[in-house]
Design a protein around this motif. Structure first.
Motif, PDB file in Angstrom:
ATOM      1  N   PRO A 111     -39.670  34.040 132.907  1.00  0.00           N
ATOM      2  CA  PRO A 111     -41.077  34.212 132.486  1.00  0.00           C
ATOM      3  C   PRO A 111     -40.871  36.513 132.571  1.00  0.00           C
ATOM      4  CG  PRO A 111     -40.866  32.697 134.106  1.00  0.00           C
ATOM      5  CD  PRO A 111     -39.759  33.631 134.199  1.00  0.00           C
ATOM      6  N   LEU A 112     -40.518  36.860 132.882  1.00  0.00           N
ATOM      7  CA  LEU A 112     -41.174  37.955 132.495  1.00  0.00           C
ATOM      8  C   LEU A 112     -40.188  39.261 132.191  1.00  0.00           C
ATOM      9  CD1 LEU A 112     -42.440  39.946 135.100  1.00  0.00           C
ATOM     10  CD2 LEU A 112     -39.919  41.159 135.930  1.00  0.00           C
ATOM     11  N   LEU A 113     -39.375  38.175 131.431  1.00  0.00           N
ATOM     12  CA  LEU A 113     -37.829  39.269 130.936  1.00  0.00           C
ATOM     13  C   LEU A 113     -38.383  38.307 129.418  1.00  0.00           C
ATOM     14  CD1 LEU A 113     -35.449  41.251 130.286  1.00  0.00           C
ATOM     15  CD2 LEU A 113     -33.997  38.002 130.223  1.00  0.00           C
ATOM     16  N   ALA A 114     -38.928  37.277 129.178  1.00  0.00           N
ATOM     17  CA  ALA A 114     -39.586  36.425 127.632  1.00  0.00           C
ATOM     18  C   ALA A 114     -40.719  37.262 127.461  1.00  0.00           C
ATOM     19  CB  ALA A 114     -39.815  35.175 128.126  1.00  0.00           C
ATOM     20  N   VAL A 115     -41.909  37.574 128.386  1.00  0.00           N
ATOM     21  CA  VAL A 115     -43.112  37.868 128.106  1.00  0.00           C
ATOM     22  C   VAL A 115     -43.218  39.436 127.563  1.00  0.00           C
ATOM     23  CG1 VAL A 115     -45.384  38.889 128.846  1.00  0.00           C
ATOM     24  CG2 VAL A 115     -44.617  36.374 129.291  1.00  0.00           C
ATOM     25  N   TYR A 116     -41.640  40.769 127.854  1.00  0.00           N
ATOM     26  CA  TYR A 116     -42.122  41.471 128.196  1.00  0.00           C
ATOM     27  C   TYR A 116     -41.168  42.211 126.862  1.00  0.00           C
ATOM     28  CZ  TYR A 116     -39.145  46.130 128.101  1.00  0.00           C
ATOM     29  OH  TYR A 116     -39.260  47.647 127.796  1.00  0.00           O
ATOM     30  N   LEU A 117     -39.842  40.721 126.345  1.00  0.00           N
ATOM     31  CA  LEU A 117     -39.508  41.564 124.814  1.00  0.00           C
ATOM     32  C   LEU A 117     -40.275  40.755 123.550  1.00  0.00           C
ATOM     33  CD1 LEU A 117     -35.859  40.663 126.317  1.00  0.00           C
ATOM     34  CD2 LEU A 117     -36.947  42.684 125.720  1.00  0.00           C
ATOM     35  N   ALA A 118     -40.937  40.182 123.975  1.00  0.00           N
ATOM     36  CA  ALA A 118     -42.038  39.328 122.799  1.00  0.00           C
ATOM     37  C   ALA A 118     -43.386  40.561 122.820  1.00  0.00           C
ATOM     38  CB  ALA A 118     -42.856  38.226 123.321  1.00  0.00           C
ATOM     39  N   SER A 119     -43.486  41.228 124.024  1.00  0.00           N
ATOM     40  CA  SER A 119     -44.624  42.461 123.428  1.00  0.00           C
ATOM     41  C   SER A 119     -44.444  43.314 123.188  1.00  0.00           C
ATOM     42  CB  SER A 119     -45.263  42.402 125.293  1.00  0.00           C
ATOM     43  OG  SER A 119     -43.957  43.998 125.697  1.00  0.00           O
ATOM     44  N   PRO A 120     -45.277  44.027 121.771  1.00  0.00           N
ATOM     45  CA  PRO A 120     -45.357  44.876 121.225  1.00  0.00           C
ATOM     46  C   PRO A 120     -44.762  45.741 121.160  1.00  0.00           C
ATOM     47  CG  PRO A 120     -47.053  44.629 121.068  1.00  0.00           C
ATOM     48  CD  PRO A 120     -46.355  43.190 122.066  1.00  0.00           C
ATOM     49  N   PHE A 121     -44.615  46.492 122.401  1.00  0.00           N
ATOM     50  CA  PHE A 121     -44.046  47.707 123.415  1.00  0.00           C
ATOM     51  C   PHE A 121     -42.784  47.401 124.574  1.00  0.00           C
ATOM     52  CE2 PHE A 121     -49.006  48.211 121.834  1.00  0.00           C
ATOM     53  CZ  PHE A 121     -48.484  49.360 120.904  1.00  0.00           C
ATOM     54  N   SER A 122     -41.844  46.884 124.051  1.00  0.00           N
ATOM     55  CA  SER A 122     -40.877  47.031 124.382  1.00  0.00           C
ATOM     56  C   SER A 122     -40.358  47.663 124.328  1.00  0.00           C
ATOM     57  CB  SER A 122     -40.772  45.060 124.551  1.00  0.00           C
ATOM     58  OG  SER A 122     -39.798  44.824 123.073  1.00  0.00           O
ATOM     59  N   ILE A 123     -38.689  47.553 124.492  1.00  0.00           N
ATOM     60  CA  ILE A 123     -38.027  48.015 124.018  1.00  0.00           C
ATOM     61  C   ILE A 123     -37.661  48.139 122.639  1.00  0.00           C
ATOM     62  CG2 ILE A 123     -35.862  47.061 125.324  1.00  0.00           C
ATOM     63  CD1 ILE A 123     -34.508  49.750 126.082  1.00  0.00           C
ATOM     64  N   LEU A 124     -37.350  46.637 122.643  1.00  0.00           N
ATOM     65  CA  LEU A 124     -37.448  45.778 121.249  1.00  0.00           C
ATOM     66  C   LEU A 124     -38.441  46.495 120.270  1.00  0.00           C
ATOM     67  CD1 LEU A 124     -35.879  42.311 122.330  1.00  0.00           C
ATOM     68  CD2 LEU A 124     -34.658  44.793 122.125  1.00  0.00           C
ATOM     69  N   GLY A 125     -39.108  46.474 120.360  1.00  0.00           N
ATOM     70  CA  GLY A 125     -40.228  47.240 119.718  1.00  0.00           C
ATOM     71  C   GLY A 125     -39.645  48.054 119.891  1.00  0.00           C
ATOM     72  N   TRP A 126     -39.743  49.607 120.485  1.00  0.00           N
ATOM     73  CA  TRP A 126     -39.529  50.565 120.759  1.00  0.00           C
ATOM     74  C   TRP A 126     -38.486  51.268 119.624  1.00  0.00           C
ATOM     75  CZ3 TRP A 126     -41.051  55.203 121.836  1.00  0.00           C
ATOM     76  CH2 TRP A 126     -41.055  56.270 121.825  1.00  0.00           C
ATOM     77  N   VAL A 127     -37.461  49.651 119.221  1.00  0.00           N
ATOM     78  CA  VAL A 127     -36.635  49.995 118.376  1.00  0.00           C
ATOM     79  C   VAL A 127     -36.717  50.005 117.112  1.00  0.00           C
ATOM     80  CG1 VAL A 127     -33.792  49.829 118.031  1.00  0.00           C
ATOM     81  CG2 VAL A 127     -34.261  50.319 120.187  1.00  0.00           C
ATOM     82  N   HIS A 128     -37.725  49.256 117.134  1.00  0.00           N
ATOM     83  CA  HIS A 128     -37.741  48.241 115.436  1.00  0.00           C
ATOM     84  C   HIS A 128     -38.712  48.733 114.995  1.00  0.00           C
ATOM     85  CE1 HIS A 128     -34.985  44.430 115.258  1.00  0.00           C
ATOM     86  NE2 HIS A 128     -34.675  44.519 116.612  1.00  0.00           N
ATOM     87  N   SER A 129     -39.423  49.699 115.555  1.00  0.00           N
ATOM     88  CA  SER A 129     -40.071  50.863 115.182  1.00  0.00           C
ATOM     89  C   SER A 129     -40.138  52.067 114.842  1.00  0.00           C
ATOM     90  CB  SER A 129     -42.031  51.155 116.174  1.00  0.00           C
ATOM     91  OG  SER A 129     -41.163  51.493 117.252  1.00  0.00           O
ATOM     92  N   THR A 130     -39.133  52.473 114.774  1.00  0.00           N
ATOM     93  CA  THR A 130     -38.163  53.409 114.463  1.00  0.00           C
ATOM     94  C   THR A 130     -38.611  54.667 115.699  1.00  0.00           C
ATOM     95  OG1 THR A 130     -39.717  53.961 112.886  1.00  0.00           O
ATOM     96  CG2 THR A 130     -38.124  52.853 112.092  1.00  0.00           C
ATOM     97  N   MET A 131     -40.144  54.545 116.017  1.00  0.00           N
ATOM     98  CA  MET A 131     -39.712  54.998 117.395  1.00  0.00           C
ATOM     99  C   MET A 131     -38.295  55.639 118.485  1.00  0.00           C
ATOM    100  SD  MET A 131     -43.382  54.771 118.746  1.00  0.00           S
ATOM    101  CE  MET A 131     -43.415  53.190 119.357  1.00  0.00           C
ATOM    102  N   SER A 132     -37.751  55.110 118.582  1.00  0.00           N
ATOM    103  CA  SER A 132     -36.650  55.593 119.406  1.00  0.00           C
ATOM    104  C   SER A 132     -35.660  56.466 118.800  1.00  0.00           C
ATOM    105  CB  SER A 132     -36.136  54.435 119.663  1.00  0.00           C
ATOM    106  OG  SER A 132     -34.939  53.696 118.320  1.00  0.00           O
ATOM    107  N   LEU A 133     -35.420  56.669 117.399  1.00  0.00           N
ATOM    108  CA  LEU A 133     -34.895  57.459 116.746  1.00  0.00           C
ATOM    109  C   LEU A 133     -35.510  58.874 116.756  1.00  0.00           C
ATOM    110  CD1 LEU A 133     -33.910  54.167 115.309  1.00  0.00           C
ATOM    111  CD2 LEU A 133     -32.882  56.227 113.440  1.00  0.00           C
ATOM    112  N   TYR A 134     -36.703  59.253 117.125  1.00  0.00           N
ATOM    113  CA  TYR A 134     -37.012  59.791 117.025  1.00  0.00           C
ATOM    114  C   TYR A 134     -37.487  61.478 118.265  1.00  0.00           C
ATOM    115  CZ  TYR A 134     -37.863  58.942 111.990  1.00  0.00           C
ATOM    116  OH  TYR A 134     -37.222  58.709 110.677  1.00  0.00           O
ATOM    117  N   PHE A 135     -38.235  59.830 118.885  1.00  0.00           N
ATOM    118  CA  PHE A 135     -39.010  60.364 119.967  1.00  0.00           C
ATOM    119  C   PHE A 135     -37.878  60.725 121.437  1.00  0.00           C
ATOM    120  CE2 PHE A 135     -42.663  59.138 117.442  1.00  0.00           C
ATOM    121  CZ  PHE A 135     -43.790  60.081 117.799  1.00  0.00           C
TER     122      PHE A 135
END
Length: 411
Positions: A111-135
Motif C-alpha cells: 500500500p505504501l509503495l503503490a500510493v507513493y509511486l502513484a502520487s504526482p510528486f513521487s520519484i517517478l513524477g520527479w523524472v517524468h516532469s523533467t525536473m530531475s534533469l535540471y535541479f
C-alpha cells in the motif's frame, strides 16, 4: 525449468521492481537526447565553483570544473546528467528491495509503495516532469538514498557516523536547501535510532547530535558569509568562453542566486508566497491529502497502539514534517518541496520498520489488511492520484490542478 523458477522466486521483487522502472529509465535517456541544458538557469550550477568565492550551490561547479576543464558542450554534460538520474533510480530500487526483504513479507509495504509511486510528486513524477534533469535535488536525493541503505544495513560503528556526516555535508554544499528537503528525513531517523525502547541511547545520540550541529554551523556559514570575488560581467563572460549555447544559455541566467545574499533571495520568495501561494498551498495540501494520509498513517497508528512511547512516534513524524515546512515559505518552487516531503514520509516508514521497529511493522500489517478488505477504496486512491500532475510547462511551480483551481477562483 526448476532452476529458472527458483531464480524467479528468489529475485521476484527486484526483477518486478526493475521491470516497473524500465519506462522511467528510457524516459531519462530520451529526454536527455531531445533537449539541452542551455535553456535552464540552473545550468549555472555546473560552471560556478569555489574559485569564485565561498557560498552555497558551488560544489557541483567545482567538481565539474575538475572533470571538464576544457570547452564544454551539452554532449559532454549529458552522460553525467543521465548517469546521476540512473544512479538515483537504481538506489531507489535498491533501498526498496532492501527494506522489503528486511520486512520479511513483501506485501506489507505494497500500500505504501503503490500510493507513493502513484502520487504526482513521487520519484517517478520527479523524472517524468523533467525536473530531475535540471535541479540539484537529483544529486541530493541520490546521496540520501545511499545513506538510507547505509542506515538500514550497517552497525553503528565509528565509520558509519563519519560517512553520515560526509554525506550530509556534501549534499548541503551541493545545495543548502538540502537542510529543509532531505535532511529532515535523516534527522528524524537519527532521532528514532537514538530512542530505542523510548529511552535515549547516548552512544548514538551524541554523534548524531554532533552531525546535526556541524550541518547547522555549515548552513549558518553559507547563510552569513557567502561572497563572490569576481564581478558579474567577468563571471558571465568567463562561463560563455568555455561553454556552448546548448550547455549554458546566452540570456540572463540565475546569477542573482550567487550575488544576492541568502536573506535577499528568501525575501523575494516570501513576497511571492505572500501574494500568490497560501491558497495554492492549501489547495495542493487538500488534493494530496489521500497520499499524505496513507504515508503518515503508520506513524499515527504506531503512536495510537503503543503504550508509554507514543511521544517517540509523534516526535519523529513531527521532526520530518516541521523541518520541511520552512521551504514552502522561503522559496516558491513547490514542485521540488512536495517531491521532498512525499519521499521523506515514504522512506521514513520503510527505513524505521526495516530497522526492526515492531509497532511500525504491526501498523503496516494493519494497513495492508485494511486495504485488502477494501480493494475498491485502494483502487480509487491510486486512480485519483495518478490523474494529478505537476504543471506541464513549469513543473517546479507545483501541482497543475491546484494552480488552475486557484486561478479559476480568482485568488
Amino acid at each position: 525449468m526448476t532452476r529458472t523458477r527458483q531464480i524467479l522466486t528468489i529475485y521476484r521483487v527486484p526483477l518486478l521492481l526493475l521491470a516497473a522502472l524500465v519506462p522511467t529509465f528510457f524516459h531519462v535517456i530520451d529526454y536527455a537526447y531531445g533537449c539541452n541544458n542551455g535553456s535552464m538557469g540552473t545550468s549555472a550550477y555546473y560552471f560556478v565553483g569555489y574559485e569564485t568565492g565561498f557560498g552555497g550551490r558551488k560544489l557541483l561547479g567545482t567538481l565539474y570544473g575538475l572533470v571538464l576543464p576544457e570547452f564544454v558542450t551539452w554532449s559532454h554534460l549529458r552522460p553525467f546528467v543521465i548517469g546521476i538520474n540512473m544512479l538515483m533510480l537504481f538506489l531507489f530500487a535498491g533501498f526498496a528491495i532492501q527494506t522489503l526483504r528486511r520486512l520479511r513479507d513483501d506485501r506489507l509495504a505494497v500500500p505504501l509503495l503503490a500510493v507513493y509511486l502513484a502520487s504526482p510528486f513521487s520519484i517517478l513524477g520527479w523524472v517524468h516532469s523533467t525536473m530531475s534533469l535540471y535541479f540539484t535535488e537529483t544529486y541530493t536525493l541520490a546521496l540520501t538514498l545511499a545513506w538510507l541503505m547505509l542506515y538500514v544495513a550497517s552497525p553503528r560503528r565509528w565509520w558509519y557516523y563519519l560517512l553520515t556526516a560526509a554525506i550530509a555535508v556534501t549534499a548541503c554544499l551541493i545545495h543548502h536547501t538540502f537542510c529543509c528537503t532531505f535532511f529532515p528525513l535523516m534527522a528524524a531517523l537519527m532521532l528514532h535510532d537514538s530512542l530505542p525502547e523510548g529511552r535515549i541511547d547516548w552512544r548514538r545520540a551524541l554523534p548524531y547530535g554532533l552531525i546535526c550541529a556541524a550541518l547547522a554551523a555549515l548552513l549558518g556559514a553559507i547563510w552569513m558569509f557567502s561572497h563572490m570575488n569576481i564581478d558579474y560581467e567577468t563571471l558571465h563572460q568567463s562561463v560563455l568562453d568555455r561553454t556552448s549555447e546548448d550547455a549554458y544559455g546566452r540570456g540572463s541566467l540565475m546569477y542573482d542566486y550567487f550575488y544576492k545574499s541568502n536573506s535577499e533571495n528568501s525575501r523575494v520568495g516570501f513576497i511571492t508566497w505572500e501574494k500568490r501561494l497560501p491558497m495554492e498551498f492549501a489547495l495542493t495540501l487538500l488534493m494530496l491529502l489521500p497520499a499524505l494520509a496513507v504515508l503518515a498513517c503508520p506513524w499515527v497508528a504506531a503512536a495510537r497502539h503503543t503504550t508509554g512511547r507514543k511521544w517517540r512516534y509523534w516526535g519523529v513524524l513531527a521532526v520530518d514534517v516541521l523541518m520541511t515546512l520552512p521551504m514552502f515559505v522561503m522559496a516558491t518552487d513547490y514542485g521540488r518541496w512536495w517531491t521532498a516531503l512525499c519521499f521523506t514520509l515514504f522512506a521514513l516508514t520503510l527505513a524505521a520498520a526495516a530497522r526492526g521497529d515492531q509497532p511500525l511493522r504491526e501498523a503496516l500489517e494493519r494497513m495492508y489488511g485494511f486495504f485488502r478488505r477494501h480493494l475498491l477504496l485502494a483502487a480509487v486512491i491510486v486512480i485519483y492520484l495518478i490523474q494529478l500532475a505537476p504543471h506541464p510547462e513549469f513543473p517546479y511551480f507545483g501541482l497543475q490542478q491546484a494552480m488552475r483551481l486557484r486561478e479559476f477562483m480568482g485568488l
